[in-house]
Design a protein around this motif. Structure first.
Motif, mmCIF file in Angstrom:
data_model
loop_
_atom_site.group_PDB
_atom_site.id
_atom_site.type_symbol
_atom_site.label_atom_id
_atom_site.label_comp_id
_atom_site.label_asym_id
_atom_site.label_seq_id
_atom_site.Cartn_x
_atom_site.Cartn_y
_atom_site.Cartn_z
ATOM 1 N N SER A 19 0.828 -1.207 0.000
ATOM 2 C CA SER A 19 0.000 0.000 0.000
ATOM 3 C C SER A 19 0.863 1.258 0.000
ATOM 4 C CB SER A 19 -0.924 -0.012 1.222
ATOM 5 O OG SER A 19 -1.713 1.154 1.262
ATOM 6 N N ALA A 20 1.947 1.235 0.813
ATOM 7 C CA ALA A 20 2.862 2.377 0.841
ATOM 8 C C ALA A 20 3.550 2.552 -0.511
ATOM 9 C CB ALA A 20 3.903 2.181 1.946
ATOM 10 N N PHE A 21 3.891 1.441 -1.158
ATOM 11 C CA PHE A 21 4.501 1.504 -2.489
ATOM 12 C C PHE A 21 3.541 2.128 -3.495
ATOM 13 C CE2 PHE A 21 4.844 -0.406 -6.702
ATOM 14 C CZ PHE A 21 6.137 -0.059 -7.050
ATOM 15 N N ASN A 22 2.271 1.695 -3.460
ATOM 16 C CA ASN A 22 1.275 2.247 -4.384
ATOM 17 C C ASN A 22 1.165 3.759 -4.245
ATOM 18 O OD1 ASN A 22 0.719 -0.320 -5.258
ATOM 19 N ND2 ASN A 22 -1.132 -0.563 -4.043
ATOM 20 N N THR A 23 1.219 4.221 -3.001
ATOM 21 C CA THR A 23 1.159 5.668 -2.761
ATOM 22 C C THR A 23 2.419 6.356 -3.285
ATOM 23 O OG1 THR A 23 -0.193 5.306 -0.786
ATOM 24 C CG2 THR A 23 0.947 7.438 -0.973
ATOM 25 N N GLN A 24 3.578 5.745 -3.052
ATOM 26 C CA GLN A 24 4.846 6.344 -3.447
ATOM 27 C C GLN A 24 4.934 6.546 -4.957
ATOM 28 O OE1 GLN A 24 7.242 7.495 -1.499
ATOM 29 N NE2 GLN A 24 8.580 8.079 -3.180
ATOM 30 N N VAL A 25 4.468 5.561 -5.734
ATOM 31 C CA VAL A 25 4.566 5.662 -7.195
ATOM 32 C C VAL A 25 3.320 6.270 -7.828
ATOM 33 C CG1 VAL A 25 6.162 3.722 -7.313
ATOM 34 C CG2 VAL A 25 3.717 3.304 -7.610
ATOM 35 N N GLY A 26 2.333 6.655 -6.999
ATOM 36 C CA GLY A 26 1.157 7.339 -7.527
ATOM 37 C C GLY A 26 0.091 6.444 -8.089
ATOM 38 N N TRP A 27 0.069 5.179 -7.667
ATOM 39 C CA TRP A 27 -0.957 4.268 -8.181
ATOM 40 C C TRP A 27 -2.254 4.356 -7.400
ATOM 41 C CZ3 TRP A 27 2.305 -0.824 -9.047
ATOM 42 C CH2 TRP A 27 3.137 -0.634 -10.150
ATOM 43 N N ASN A 28 -2.278 5.100 -6.323
ATOM 44 C CA ASN A 28 -3.510 5.245 -5.560
ATOM 45 C C ASN A 28 -4.401 6.354 -6.093
ATOM 46 O OD1 ASN A 28 -2.998 3.194 -3.818
ATOM 47 N ND2 ASN A 28 -2.090 4.481 -2.239
ATOM 48 N N SER A 29 -3.894 7.124 -7.071
ATOM 49 C CA SER A 29 -4.710 8.217 -7.615
ATOM 50 C C SER A 29 -5.698 7.667 -8.624
ATOM 51 C CB SER A 29 -3.813 9.257 -8.300
ATOM 52 O OG SER A 29 -3.368 8.770 -9.543
ATOM 53 N N ASN A 30 -6.698 8.495 -8.979
ATOM 54 C CA ASN A 30 -7.702 8.071 -9.947
ATOM 55 C C ASN A 30 -7.191 8.128 -11.374
ATOM 56 O OD1 ASN A 30 -9.690 7.652 -7.988
ATOM 57 N ND2 ASN A 30 -10.223 9.826 -7.971
ATOM 58 N N GLU A 31 -6.015 8.743 -11.580
ATOM 59 C CA GLU A 31 -5.471 8.907 -12.933
ATOM 60 C C GLU A 31 -4.849 7.600 -13.383
ATOM 61 O OE1 GLU A 31 -4.969 9.873 -16.231
ATOM 62 O OE2 GLU A 31 -5.157 11.810 -15.254
ATOM 63 N N ILE A 32 -5.449 6.937 -14.354
ATOM 64 C CA ILE A 32 -4.907 5.689 -14.883
ATOM 65 C C ILE A 32 -4.500 5.869 -16.334
ATOM 66 C CG2 ILE A 32 -5.448 3.298 -15.443
ATOM 67 C CD1 ILE A 32 -7.255 3.221 -13.051
ATOM 68 N N TRP A 33 -5.431 6.384 -17.118
ATOM 69 C CA TRP A 33 -5.156 6.518 -18.544
ATOM 70 C C TRP A 33 -4.791 7.937 -18.938
ATOM 71 C CZ3 TRP A 33 -4.480 2.339 -21.331
ATOM 72 C CH2 TRP A 33 -5.033 1.152 -20.877
ATOM 73 N N GLY A 34 -4.983 8.880 -18.061
ATOM 74 C CA GLY A 34 -4.720 10.266 -18.432
ATOM 75 C C GLY A 34 -5.908 10.842 -19.184
ATOM 76 N N SER A 35 -5.727 12.009 -19.704
ATOM 77 C CA SER A 35 -6.795 12.683 -20.433
ATOM 78 C C SER A 35 -6.395 12.829 -21.891
ATOM 79 C CB SER A 35 -7.041 14.074 -19.820
ATOM 80 O OG SER A 35 -7.809 14.862 -20.686
ATOM 81 N N ASP A 36 -7.371 12.732 -22.776
ATOM 82 C CA ASP A 36 -7.036 12.879 -24.189
ATOM 83 C C ASP A 36 -7.114 14.342 -24.624
ATOM 84 O OD1 ASP A 36 -10.254 11.968 -25.658
ATOM 85 O OD2 ASP A 36 -9.738 13.247 -23.952
ATOM 86 N N SER A 37 -7.220 15.259 -23.640
ATOM 87 C CA SER A 37 -7.314 16.668 -24.001
ATOM 88 C C SER A 37 -6.020 17.431 -23.774
ATOM 89 C CB SER A 37 -8.435 17.323 -23.183
ATOM 90 O OG SER A 37 -8.139 17.272 -21.808
ATOM 91 N N ARG A 38 -4.993 16.782 -23.241
ATOM 92 C CA ARG A 38 -3.732 17.483 -23.003
ATOM 93 C C ARG A 38 -2.591 16.475 -23.005
ATOM 94 N NH1 ARG A 38 -1.836 16.616 -17.846
ATOM 95 N NH2 ARG A 38 -3.291 15.638 -16.419
ATOM 96 N N PRO A 39 -1.397 16.911 -23.386
ATOM 97 C CA PRO A 39 -0.241 16.023 -23.316
ATOM 98 C C PRO A 39 0.164 15.789 -21.866
ATOM 99 C CG PRO A 39 0.444 18.221 -23.944
ATOM 100 C CD PRO A 39 -1.059 18.227 -23.922
ATOM 101 N N ILE A 40 0.798 14.663 -21.622
ATOM 102 C CA ILE A 40 1.198 14.301 -20.265
ATOM 103 C C ILE A 40 2.718 14.236 -20.197
ATOM 104 C CG2 ILE A 40 1.081 12.526 -18.489
ATOM 105 C CD1 ILE A 40 -1.604 11.733 -19.576
ATOM 106 N N LYS A 41 3.309 15.004 -19.292
ATOM 107 C CA LYS A 41 4.755 15.030 -19.126
ATOM 108 C C LYS A 41 5.167 14.027 -18.059
ATOM 109 C CE LYS A 41 5.158 19.323 -17.996
ATOM 110 N NZ LYS A 41 5.874 20.580 -17.681
#
Length: 558
Positions: free
Chosen positions: A506-528
């Protein structure tokens, strides 16, 4: 085909100050037989005399004490073993109560004066069950029994995301047992509605969560009144999210209108760009329609096309010569900042690999102005020393960056990696992540993520994982890749060696950002890449089961 897994608990005899019950154990056995009739894949029964349950290579005790049930939940749900489209059921018949605003189920050895330490909270049970990987967790709680009834209900008043909870009675009501039936009213009505051996039309209206809830709310009060149990109990259902009310729990009982309503919910989720939930609903609708509903299949195809569109985002690139030219112009403007320009130039090369230069020029100017103000405050003698040191450091960074840039030209020769390499070189992390999924699926011989089961990743050859990892590491300047994820995980493990593995994960998921709702990103802006922490990609690791992957990486000596 969806899998169904069940845990069934029923307790008559309590070893503490709780009064014994008449029919809780019989209710659990009735539900166990019902699940067998419904052809569930696995059923784990916990009663005073139930036999041990085999889990993997171990036989685990099923006596319904705190220690045994708590240990069972820890052991079984260490790793996900179910997937999208599957159901996990938990049935409990016995005493229950609320303590310190938390709901508890009372086990054989639970002491009413020390509930927090000897009872098992509904919240903890839900937390463990959602680890299974099933997208549908159903709690059936026939609790709160006492002296002919099961007490005053305070159980499960709040819904938990992803969990459907059906309680035998509403708050401040009692849950009755009936001698003539030799069962609790709630469990009797459940079996009456769903048992395929019983001839009635009710089961045709109980295929969905909403249908089952409506049946219980009609039938349970009627049975209570028939057997003169007053006040009558009224079951209630908590669902999160509410859209799950149309979920089809029993495809064999589903009607065309059930499939249509689920399809409409899937279409609405798709229009809101909630692709994962839309896909879950489509999978269930498709199974109920036995793969014959063209509209559902078309919507599934639209979901895949939408994901492909998102994954094909192309990020703009800025040539390295343009960045170096900008630095040369800035360098000529203020000679006192020469060494800082060199350092910034080397950083630009690194940022090219990290962020594809997006937003770099806007970031650079204020930084250099700040350095210039700081630099002018240094004495002349120290300024010379500082220039010399920074110059040497800057040259070192430049050399390292050039070496990285050159080494990134070395890639595996296998033609299967061409698409992955192309996406990575262009900084299209999302498309590269999807291509990584495709490579994994090709190597395990599975058509989609839905068909993956825990342990499949062990079939991927070490050299394939090594080649994929090398491409990710080289093209992200060491920020993304399997080996990066393993390093982050081991760092957390070293910092907290006494923590349970699930806590570390669980701590690892938080560290790498896997706990956020962002999975696929948005198709309206580039992702850096700078928008994500180190180790965030490839998210393939999360989707194939990171715990299994980390073991595979250790075997491959990553």
């Amino acid at each position: 085909m969806a899998r169904n897994w069940a845990i069934v608990v029923g307790i008559n005899q309590y070893s503490t100050f709780l009064s014994p019950l008449k029919y809780a154990k019989q209710d659990a056995e009735l539900m166990c037989n019902l699940f067998k009739e419904l052809e569930f894949d696995e059923i784990c029964l916990f009663t005073e005399d139930s036999p041990p349950q085999r889990v993997g290579h171990r036989l685990l005790p099923t006596y319904p004490s705190y220690g045994y049930l708590h240990g069972f939940l820890l052991e079984v749900f260490k790793e996900p073993f179910l997937s999208t489209g599957d159901n996990l059921w938990f049935f409990f018949a016995g005493h229950g109560m609320q303590y310190a605003n938390r709901d508890y189920l009372m086990l054989v050895d639970t002491h009413p004066s020390n509930v927090a330490a000897t009872g098992i909270s509904v919240d903890y049970i839900q937390e463990q069950l959602v680890r299974s990987g099933a997208d549908n967790v159903i709690l059936l709680l026939d609790a709160c029994r006492n002296q002919g009834h099961r007490g005053v209900s305070q159980i499960s008043r709040e819904a938990r995301q992803g969990v459907i909870t059906i309680s035998s009675c509403s708050p401040a009501e009692v849950s009755w047992e009936v001698d003539e039936l030799q069962h609790g009213v709630f469990t009797y009505c459940l079996d009456e509605a769903l048992n395929p051996r019983k001839e009635n039309l009710e089961k045709l209206r109980c295929a969905t969560v909403e249908g089952l809830n409506n049946h219980l709310r009609r039938r349970v009060p009627f049975v209570c009144e028939w057997y003169k149990k007053f006040p009558a109990q009224n079951p209630f259902t908590k669902i999160a999210p509410l859209e799950k009310s149309h979920l089809i729990l029993f495809p064999k009982y589903a009607r065309l209108e059930d499939v249509k309503r689920l399809q409409e919910d899937a279409q609405e989720a798709f229009s809101k760009r909630n692709l994962d939930f839309a896909e879950q609903l489509c999978i269930r609708a498709n199974e109920a329609a036995q793969g014959q509903n063209k509209s559902v299949l078309d919507l599934l195809n639209q979901i895949q096309q939408k994901r492909l569109k998102i994954s094909n985002l192309a990020l703009p690139q800025i040539p390295l010569s343009q960045i170096v030219g900008e630095f040369n112009g800035l360098r000529d403007s203020r000679s006192t900042q020469l060494s800082e320009f060199t350092k910034q130039a080397s950083q630009a090369v690194t940022d090219r690999l990290h962020d594809q230069y997006l937003g770099f020029r806007g970031f650079l100017t204020p930084k250099i102005q700040s350095v210039g103000r700081t630099f002018t405050s240094i004495s002349t003698r120290n300024r010379k020393k500082t220039l010399g040191c920074l110059g040497l450091i800057g040259l070192g960074f430049l050399s390292l960056a050039v070496l990285r840039d050159v080494s990134s030209n070395h890639t595996p020769s296998h033609s299967s990696y061409q698409a992955l390499e192309s996406f990575l070189r262009s900084g299209n992390w999302i498309a590269a992540d999807q291509e990584t999924v495709n490579l994994i699926l090709q190597n395990v011989g599975k058509p989609s993520l839905i068909s993956l089961v825990p342990g499949d990743v062990n079939q991927v050859p070490c050299e394939v994982l090594s080649d994929i990892d090398r491409l990710w590491v080289q093209n992200s300047a060491g920020k993304f890749g399997f080996s990066v994820q393993k390093r982050v995980f081991l760092d957390i493990e070293k910092l907290a060696p006494t923590l349970e593995r699930n806590t570390i994960l669980s701590a690892f998921n938080t560290q790498v950002g896997w706990n956020s709702n962002e999975i696929w990103g948005s198709d309206s802006r580039p992702i850096k890449s700078g928008e994500f922490p180190a180790g965030h990609f490839p998210k393939t690791s999360f989707r194939v089961g990171f715990s299994n992957l980390i073991q595979k990486l250790s075997t491959c000596q990553f």
